[in-house]
Design a protein around this motif. Structure first.
Motif, PDB file in Angstrom:
ATOM      1  N   ASN A  77       0.829  -1.215   0.000  1.00 41.79           N
ATOM      2  CA  ASN A  77       0.000   0.000   0.000  1.00 41.79           C
ATOM      3  C   ASN A  77       0.857   1.256   0.000  1.00 41.79           C
ATOM      4  OD1 ASN A  77      -2.379  -1.472   0.003  1.00 41.79           O
ATOM      5  ND2 ASN A  77      -2.591  -1.442   2.229  1.00 41.79           N
ATOM      6  N   ASN A  78       1.986   1.234   0.711  1.00 36.22           N
ATOM      7  CA  ASN A  78       2.916   2.374   0.666  1.00 36.22           C
ATOM      8  C   ASN A  78       3.373   2.631  -0.758  1.00 36.22           C
ATOM      9  OD1 ASN A  78       4.739   1.365   3.701  1.00 36.22           O
ATOM     10  ND2 ASN A  78       2.726   2.290   3.492  1.00 36.22           N
ATOM     11  N   LEU A  79       3.769   1.565  -1.434  1.00 38.56           N
ATOM     12  CA  LEU A  79       4.262   1.683  -2.801  1.00 38.56           C
ATOM     13  C   LEU A  79       3.166   2.189  -3.732  1.00 38.56           C
ATOM     14  CD1 LEU A  79       6.553   1.293  -4.793  1.00 38.56           C
ATOM     15  CD2 LEU A  79       6.023  -1.157  -4.847  1.00 38.56           C
ATOM     16  N   ALA A  80       1.952   1.684  -3.537  1.00 32.27           N
ATOM     17  CA  ALA A  80       0.830   2.122  -4.368  1.00 32.27           C
ATOM     18  C   ALA A  80       0.526   3.600  -4.144  1.00 32.27           C
ATOM     19  CB  ALA A  80      -0.404   1.272  -4.071  1.00 32.27           C
ATOM     20  N   ALA A  81       0.603   4.061  -2.894  1.00 30.38           N
ATOM     21  CA  ALA A  81       0.321   5.459  -2.594  1.00 30.38           C
ATOM     22  C   ALA A  81       1.325   6.381  -3.269  1.00 30.38           C
ATOM     23  CB  ALA A  81       0.332   5.676  -1.082  1.00 30.38           C
ATOM     24  N   VAL A  82       2.603   5.993  -3.257  1.00 27.61           N
ATOM     25  CA  VAL A  82       3.627   6.814  -3.908  1.00 27.61           C
ATOM     26  C   VAL A  82       3.501   6.720  -5.426  1.00 27.61           C
ATOM     27  CG1 VAL A  82       6.105   7.050  -4.279  1.00 27.61           C
ATOM     28  CG2 VAL A  82       5.221   6.696  -1.971  1.00 27.61           C
ATOM     29  N   GLY A  83       3.290   5.507  -5.937  1.00 27.97           N
ATOM     30  CA  GLY A  83       3.172   5.331  -7.379  1.00 27.97           C
ATOM     31  C   GLY A  83       2.028   6.109  -7.976  1.00 27.97           C
ATOM     32  N   ALA A  84       0.936   6.271  -7.214  1.00 27.88           N
ATOM     33  CA  ALA A  84      -0.235   6.990  -7.727  1.00 27.88           C
ATOM     34  C   ALA A  84       0.035   8.472  -7.935  1.00 27.88           C
ATOM     35  CB  ALA A  84      -1.401   6.804  -6.759  1.00 27.88           C
ATOM     36  N   ASP A  85       1.083   8.997  -7.323  1.00 29.87           N
ATOM     37  CA  ASP A  85       1.398  10.417  -7.458  1.00 29.87           C
ATOM     38  C   ASP A  85       2.169  10.739  -8.731  1.00 29.87           C
ATOM     39  OD1 ASP A  85       0.119  11.122  -5.120  1.00 29.87           O
ATOM     40  OD2 ASP A  85       1.927  10.972  -3.886  1.00 29.87           O
ATOM     41  N   PHE A  86       2.663   9.703  -9.428  1.00 26.04           N
ATOM     42  CA  PHE A  86       3.384   9.942 -10.672  1.00 26.04           C
ATOM     43  C   PHE A  86       2.406  10.052 -11.844  1.00 26.04           C
ATOM     44  CE2 PHE A  86       6.715   7.601  -8.210  1.00 26.04           C
ATOM     45  CZ  PHE A  86       7.618   8.647  -8.129  1.00 26.04           C
ATOM     46  N   ALA A  87       2.800  10.807 -12.855  1.00 26.59           N
ATOM     47  CA  ALA A  87       1.934  10.985 -14.025  1.00 26.59           C
ATOM     48  C   ALA A  87       1.769   9.697 -14.813  1.00 26.59           C
ATOM     49  CB  ALA A  87       2.495  12.092 -14.915  1.00 26.59           C
ATOM     50  N   SER A  88       2.763   8.828 -14.759  1.00 27.63           N
ATOM     51  CA  SER A  88       2.695   7.529 -15.438  1.00 27.63           C
ATOM     52  C   SER A  88       3.353   6.498 -14.538  1.00 27.63           C
ATOM     53  CB  SER A  88       3.410   7.584 -16.792  1.00 27.63           C
ATOM     54  OG  SER A  88       4.777   7.915 -16.631  1.00 27.63           O
ATOM     55  N   PRO A  89       3.060   5.209 -14.736  1.00 33.24           N
ATOM     56  CA  PRO A  89       3.663   4.190 -13.876  1.00 33.24           C
ATOM     57  C   PRO A  89       5.185   4.248 -13.922  1.00 33.24           C
ATOM     58  CG  PRO A  89       1.848   3.243 -15.120  1.00 33.24           C
ATOM     59  CD  PRO A  89       2.087   4.622 -15.683  1.00 33.24           C
ATOM     60  N   PRO A  90       5.838   4.149 -12.773  1.00 32.14           N
ATOM     61  CA  PRO A  90       7.299   4.229 -12.734  1.00 32.14           C
ATOM     62  C   PRO A  90       7.965   2.909 -13.078  1.00 32.14           C
ATOM     63  CG  PRO A  90       6.449   3.943 -10.526  1.00 32.14           C
ATOM     64  CD  PRO A  90       5.247   4.051 -11.429  1.00 32.14           C
ATOM     65  N   VAL A  91       9.263   2.971 -13.313  1.00 31.83           N
ATOM     66  CA  VAL A  91      10.105   1.778 -13.323  1.00 31.83           C
ATOM     67  C   VAL A  91      10.436   1.486 -11.865  1.00 31.83           C
ATOM     68  CG1 VAL A  91      12.329   0.798 -14.004  1.00 31.83           C
ATOM     69  CG2 VAL A  91      11.090   2.304 -15.575  1.00 31.83           C
ATOM     70  N   LEU A  92      10.140   0.273 -11.415  1.00 37.43           N
ATOM     71  CA  LEU A  92      10.362  -0.105 -10.018  1.00 37.43           C
ATOM     72  C   LEU A  92      11.663  -0.890  -9.894  1.00 37.43           C
ATOM     73  CD1 LEU A  92       6.758  -1.283  -9.101  1.00 37.43           C
ATOM     74  CD2 LEU A  92       7.809   0.941  -8.630  1.00 37.43           C
ATOM     75  N   ILE A  93      12.493  -0.488  -8.946  1.00 38.70           N
ATOM     76  CA  ILE A  93      13.772  -1.160  -8.703  1.00 38.70           C
ATOM     77  C   ILE A  93      13.801  -1.536  -7.233  1.00 38.70           C
ATOM     78  CG2 ILE A  93      16.285  -0.949  -8.788  1.00 38.70           C
ATOM     79  CD1 ILE A  93      15.876   1.224 -10.961  1.00 38.70           C
ATOM     80  N   GLY A  94      13.814  -2.843  -6.950  1.00 42.06           N
ATOM     81  CA  GLY A  94      13.714  -3.301  -5.574  1.00 42.06           C
ATOM     82  C   GLY A  94      14.833  -4.223  -5.178  1.00 42.06           C
ATOM     83  N   HIS A  95      15.192  -4.178  -3.908  1.00 43.89           N
ATOM     84  CA  HIS A  95      16.254  -5.021  -3.364  1.00 43.89           C
ATOM     85  C   HIS A  95      15.704  -5.896  -2.251  1.00 43.89           C
ATOM     86  CE1 HIS A  95      19.549  -5.646  -0.308  1.00 43.89           C
ATOM     87  NE2 HIS A  95      20.083  -6.208  -1.374  1.00 43.89           N
ATOM     88  N   SER A  96      16.016  -7.181  -2.260  1.00 43.36           N
ATOM     89  CA  SER A  96      15.725  -8.112  -1.176  1.00 43.36           C
ATOM     90  C   SER A  96      14.239  -8.088  -0.832  1.00 43.36           C
ATOM     91  CB  SER A  96      16.620  -7.776   0.026  1.00 43.36           C
ATOM     92  OG  SER A  96      16.638  -8.814   0.969  1.00 43.36           O
ATOM     93  N   MET A  97      13.869  -7.695   0.394  1.00 42.11           N
ATOM     94  CA  MET A  97      12.465  -7.613   0.758  1.00 42.11           C
ATOM     95  C   MET A  97      11.708  -6.675  -0.161  1.00 42.11           C
ATOM     96  SD  MET A  97      10.744  -6.399   4.387  1.00 42.11           S
ATOM     97  CE  MET A  97      11.072  -4.642   4.065  1.00 42.11           C
ATOM     98  N   GLY A  98      12.369  -5.588  -0.599  1.00 46.31           N
ATOM     99  CA  GLY A  98      11.730  -4.658  -1.521  1.00 46.31           C
ATOM    100  C   GLY A  98      11.350  -5.319  -2.836  1.00 46.31           C
ATOM    101  N   GLY A  99      12.172  -6.288  -3.291  1.00 45.25           N
ATOM    102  CA  GLY A  99      11.828  -7.035  -4.484  1.00 45.25           C
ATOM    103  C   GLY A  99      10.601  -7.903  -4.275  1.00 45.25           C
ATOM    104  N   PHE A 100      10.463  -8.474  -3.075  1.00 43.46           N
ATOM    105  CA  PHE A 100       9.282  -9.273  -2.745  1.00 43.46           C
ATOM    106  C   PHE A 100       8.045  -8.382  -2.709  1.00 43.46           C
ATOM    107  CE2 PHE A 100       6.347 -11.416   0.159  1.00 43.46           C
ATOM    108  CZ  PHE A 100       6.371 -12.716  -0.333  1.00 43.46           C
ATOM    109  N   VAL A 101       8.163  -7.184  -2.127  1.00 45.96           N
ATOM    110  CA  VAL A 101       7.054  -6.234  -2.095  1.00 45.96           C
ATOM    111  C   VAL A 101       6.626  -5.881  -3.514  1.00 45.96           C
ATOM    112  CG1 VAL A 101       6.407  -3.864  -1.466  1.00 45.96           C
ATOM    113  CG2 VAL A 101       7.646  -5.305   0.168  1.00 45.96           C
ATOM    114  N   ILE A 102       7.587  -5.657  -4.397  1.00 43.20           N
ATOM    115  CA  ILE A 102       7.259  -5.316  -5.784  1.00 43.20           C
ATOM    116  C   ILE A 102       6.517  -6.461  -6.460  1.00 43.20           C
ATOM    117  CG2 ILE A 102       8.291  -4.931  -8.070  1.00 43.20           C
ATOM    118  CD1 ILE A 102      10.364  -3.146  -6.677  1.00 43.20           C
ATOM    119  N   GLN A 103       6.912  -7.696  -6.192  1.00 44.04           N
ATOM    120  CA  GLN A 103       6.199  -8.832  -6.788  1.00 44.04           C
ATOM    121  C   GLN A 103       4.727  -8.835  -6.368  1.00 44.04           C
ATOM    122  OE1 GLN A 103       8.388 -12.682  -6.452  1.00 44.04           O
ATOM    123  NE2 GLN A 103      10.096 -11.391  -5.780  1.00 44.04           N
TER     124      GLN A 103
END
Length: 273
Positions: A77-103
């Motif tokens: 939900n954190n990621l979705a809230a930040v992503g919604a503020d961009f004009a277009s979907p971002p390129v997501l780059i995640g590490h370790s747990m962050g990669g799991f969150v992105i999945q």
């Protein structure tokens, strides 16, 4: 529950800005958005607008007081809230747990592309925990205590757990300055994810990187993540788990940049740049 205030670091392009979506970086456990500073500066120097999120309970974001209660869905939900503020979907780059969150995020939300570095695989941490149990039980115990904030490893122990032998004391000390405990709820939710709870992900341009010196995420884990994204798995030699900070991180940045350069030029590369 009110939306938490989330720390979002920003590096504007320092050369001619590309006609490209923003790059949004998502950290793993133990740390926060500051671990991406060198990588952001490097890619901003290549014309990309770079942002790094501190997940709830991390860095300057709200949630430190209730960190043990925060789960993976909250991070999504954190990621979705930040992503919604961009004009277009971002390129997501995640590490370790962050990669799991992105999945988990990709199952319900759009992204222009994804790059996962030493990501927790779709099935979670069970295989990694078993490997450490059989090969280095003392390291597993230290990691668990570190996650809970009950143990502070010295620089040599941090190097063994998260970096390569070539990492400098200065780099590891800077990492330690920003390090923090992780949500035990989130860790438990990544312990094991059965196949039926691993949704098929949409087709999206993907780069999946691992490191041969990673004591936590194995080549098999990297391959499992790559299969889920229908992408090749790539292993970079001589680098430890903290791929964005370890000695040789410039090779990681170079691989990210070469991958970004292969994406659709009309969308990602400004002809005037």
């Amino acid at each position: 529950m009110a939306t938490p205030r989330l720390e979002l670091l920003h590096e504007a392009p320092t050369t001619a800005a590309r006609n490209a979506p923003p790059l949004l970086f998502v950290h793993g456990g133990f740390c926060n958005a500051h671990c991406w500073r060198p990588m952001m500066k490097k890619l901003a120097g290549a014309g990309f607008a770079c942002y790094a999120l501190s997940l709830e309970g991390h860095g300057g974001s709200d949630g430190r007081a209730y960190l043990p209660m925060i789960g993976i869905a909250d991070y999504v939900n954190n990621l979705a809230a930040v992503g919604a503020d961009f004009a277009s979907p971002p390129v997501l780059i995640g590490h370790s747990m962050g990669g799991f969150v992105i999945q988990q995020y990709l199952a319900r939300h759009p992204a222009a592309a994804v790059a996962l570095l030493a990501s927790v695989p779709p099935s979670g941490l069970a295989a990694s925990s078993w490997r450490l149990t059989t090969r280095s039980p003392a390291m597993l115990m230290r990691l668990n205590l570190y996650q809970q904030g009950q143990y502070q490893p010295d620089l040599a122990e941090l190097r063994e757990m998260l970096f390569s032998p070539a990492a400098s004391d200065r780099t590891i000390a800077e990492f330690a300055r920003h390090a923090q405990p992780e949500s035990q709820r989130a860790v438990l939710e990544m312990a094991f994810v059965p196949p039926l709870l691993q949704p098929r992900l949409p087709d999206v341009p993907a780069l999946v990187l691992g490191a041969t010196g990673d004591a936590l995420i194995s080549a098999d884990d990297v391959a499992a993540t790559a299969r889920r994204l229908r992408s090749p798995a790539e292993m970079l030699p001589g680098i430890g788990h903290m791929m964005m900070l370890d000695a040789g991180w410039e090779r990681v940045a170079a691989r990210l940049l070469s991958w970004l350069d292969t994406l659709h030029p009309a969308k990602y590369v400004d002809a005037a740049a």
